[in-house]
Design an enzyme around this catalytic site. Structure first.
Site, PDB file in Angstrom:
ATOM      1  N   THR A 141      40.659  40.465  35.869  1.00  0.00           N
ATOM      2  CA  THR A 141      40.769  41.698  36.639  1.00  0.00           C
ATOM      3  C   THR A 141      40.104  41.549  37.999  1.00  0.00           C
ATOM      4  OG1 THR A 141      40.713  42.928  34.557  1.00  0.00           O
ATOM      5  CG2 THR A 141      40.402  44.186  36.577  1.00  0.00           C
ATOM      6  N   ASP A 142      38.955  40.889  38.041  1.00  0.00           N
ATOM      7  CA  ASP A 142      38.302  40.609  39.321  1.00  0.00           C
ATOM      8  C   ASP A 142      39.199  39.751  40.211  1.00  0.00           C
ATOM      9  OD1 ASP A 142      35.923  42.007  39.045  1.00  0.00           O
ATOM     10  OD2 ASP A 142      34.849  40.332  38.170  1.00  0.00           O
ATOM     11  N   ILE A 143      39.780  38.706  39.636  1.00  0.00           N
ATOM     12  CA  ILE A 143      40.621  37.801  40.424  1.00  0.00           C
ATOM     13  C   ILE A 143      41.839  38.548  40.977  1.00  0.00           C
ATOM     14  CG2 ILE A 143      42.073  35.746  40.334  1.00  0.00           C
ATOM     15  CD1 ILE A 143      39.087  35.158  40.232  1.00  0.00           C
ATOM     16  N   ASP A 194      34.369  43.555  35.092  1.00  0.00           N
ATOM     17  CA  ASP A 194      35.649  43.039  34.621  1.00  0.00           C
ATOM     18  C   ASP A 194      35.851  43.269  33.125  1.00  0.00           C
ATOM     19  OD1 ASP A 194      37.956  40.797  35.300  1.00  0.00           O
ATOM     20  OD2 ASP A 194      37.145  40.576  33.284  1.00  0.00           O
ATOM     21  N   GLY A 224      40.900  40.772  43.771  1.00  0.00           N
ATOM     22  CA  GLY A 224      40.740  40.009  45.001  1.00  0.00           C
ATOM     23  C   GLY A 224      42.070  39.672  45.648  1.00  0.00           C
TER      24      GLY A 224
END
Length: 407
Positions: free
Chosen positions: A179-181, A147, A184
């Protein structure tokens, strides 16, 4: 289960955040999510502490709070996918699943016969979602993606932080792994779209999700501004590039946010602040003028806002329908009456801690509400249950697999 996705089974081979976040969203919507983890180790985030989940005596457990944020409503199964017997178990689970989530490096699962083509041969209706840093092709495809790196490479950090030349100026990452969230969230949408297509066509498909793609897509108006004007946006701290005043302001006891989106709101603010003439000044009368004269206007407003406390300003400006608000700590957030009224903190029973506090899902469905069925599982908590109930293995078979280190 009565959730909207209670007919769906998800095989979650992912770890850390982007993939597990997608898996948790699907689980919250009712899907049976089987989380496959490494025996003895599990998801990397299980060890990303402190802080740690505490047991009923207040002693730290081996479960990191980080892990708790993305893994409720799942069943944990430990399987060593580097072993042929483990690979066979995963293939059998995939044959009886609707969705696979994975975030291994490009090609990383092919050596185990667990890539899309291999599992498609077992289950042609499978929706297989791969999450990587850079996607399945392109010059960066082999790279690992994190991220923080993607926030920098993808342009977000160039937009975040105080301007160069100011105290503390320079690029800054967002305070959560955004960015990860977002990846997802996009992955969940893509999975749901693929399932809808499968209902019509009978065919599964491969979903290629890349953190970099998502980060660039989520630059939103800033990217659009650049593409239209050809100029790199500059960092503005908490200010907005196209709306003024739209930032934090000092008060007598802290800070508040003004989010004034039109000229009428600005006029009402000026009247409440005792300076109605500012709204009539040609330099500030329109948003376009205020943006052009930002450097003059903002210091004038800061001299006004320091005269009252944050609470006094918010009470007065809300009465005048001027958008404003505090800058809360997380303690403030979870004490906020609106947050409490919306039930954004939930507590679930936990086998070690007695109970575990979690952030609630924001999805509110009238007919198929989110059901908090299972707390984030202990490592391998449901191995026997899944191998026996889903694959039909008897106790002797499971005991032999465990003795050989396969599960």
């Amino acid at each position: 289960m009565s959730g909207a996705l209670s007919h769906i089974r998800v095989l979650d081979l992912s770890r850390i955040l982007a993939g597990p976040w997608a898996g948790q969203m699907l689980a919250d919507l009712g899907a049976d999510v089987i989380k496959v983890e490494r025996p003895g180790a599990g998801d990397d985030t299980r060890g990303w502490g402190p802080p740690w989940l505490k047991d009923e005596q207040g002693t730290d457990t081996q479960v990191a709070a980080y892990y708790l944020c993305a893994n409720r409503n799942k069943r944990s199964v430990t399987i060593d996918i580097t072993r042929p017997e483990g690979q066979a178990l995963v293939r059998r689970l995939a044959a009886d699943s609707d969705v696979v989530l994975e975030n291994f490096k490009v090609g990383g699962l092919k050596q185990y016969g667990l890539d899309y083509d291999s599992l498609k041969a077992v289950n042609p209706r499978l929706v297989y979602c791969s999450i990587t840093g850079f996607g399945q092709d392109g010059p960066y495809a082999p790279r690992a993606g994190y991220d923080f790196l993607i926030q920098g490479l993808g342009g977000l950090m160039s937009l975040t932080g105080l301007p160069d030349g100011e105290a503390g100026g320079g690029p800054m990452k967002v305070g959560v792994a955004l960015t990860d969230i977002l990846t997802g969230l996009y992955a969940t949408n893509a999975v749901l779209a693929a399932l809808a297509w499968r209902d019509r066509s009978g065919e599964g498909q491969h979903i290629d999700m890349a953190l970099l793609d998502v980060q660039v897509a989520c630059l939103a108006n800033q990217a659009s501004n650049y593409l239209a004007a050809g100029q790199n946006p500059r960092r503005l701290g908490n200010a907005h590039p196209s709306i003024v005043p739209y930032q934090d302001f000092p008060t007598a006891d802290g800070y508040m946010i003004l989010a004034i989106g039109n000229d009428g709101q600005f006029a009402r603010f000026c009247a409440e602040a005792g300076q109605p003439e500012l709204a009539a000044d040609v330099r500030f009368a329109t948003n376009r003028a205020r943006v052009e004269n930002r450097a003059v206007l903002i210091p004038l407003l800061k001299k006004l806002t320091v005269d009252r406390s944050t609470a006094d300003w918010i009470a007065a400006l809300e009465a005048q329908a001027v958008p404003c608000g505090p800058i809360n700590t997380l303690a403030d957030v979870f004490a906020d009456p609106q947050v409490q009224a919306r039930g954004l903190k939930v507590t679930m029973p936990h086998p070690v801690a007695g109970e575990v506090p979690l952030v609630a899902s924001p999805m509110r469905l009238s007919a198929t509400p989110v059901d908090y069925r299972l707390p984030p599982p202990m490592l391998g908590e449901h191995t026997d249950e899944v191998l026996a109930g889903t694959l039909g293995l008897d106790a002797r078979d499971i005991a032999l697999l465990r003795k050989r280190g396969v599960v």
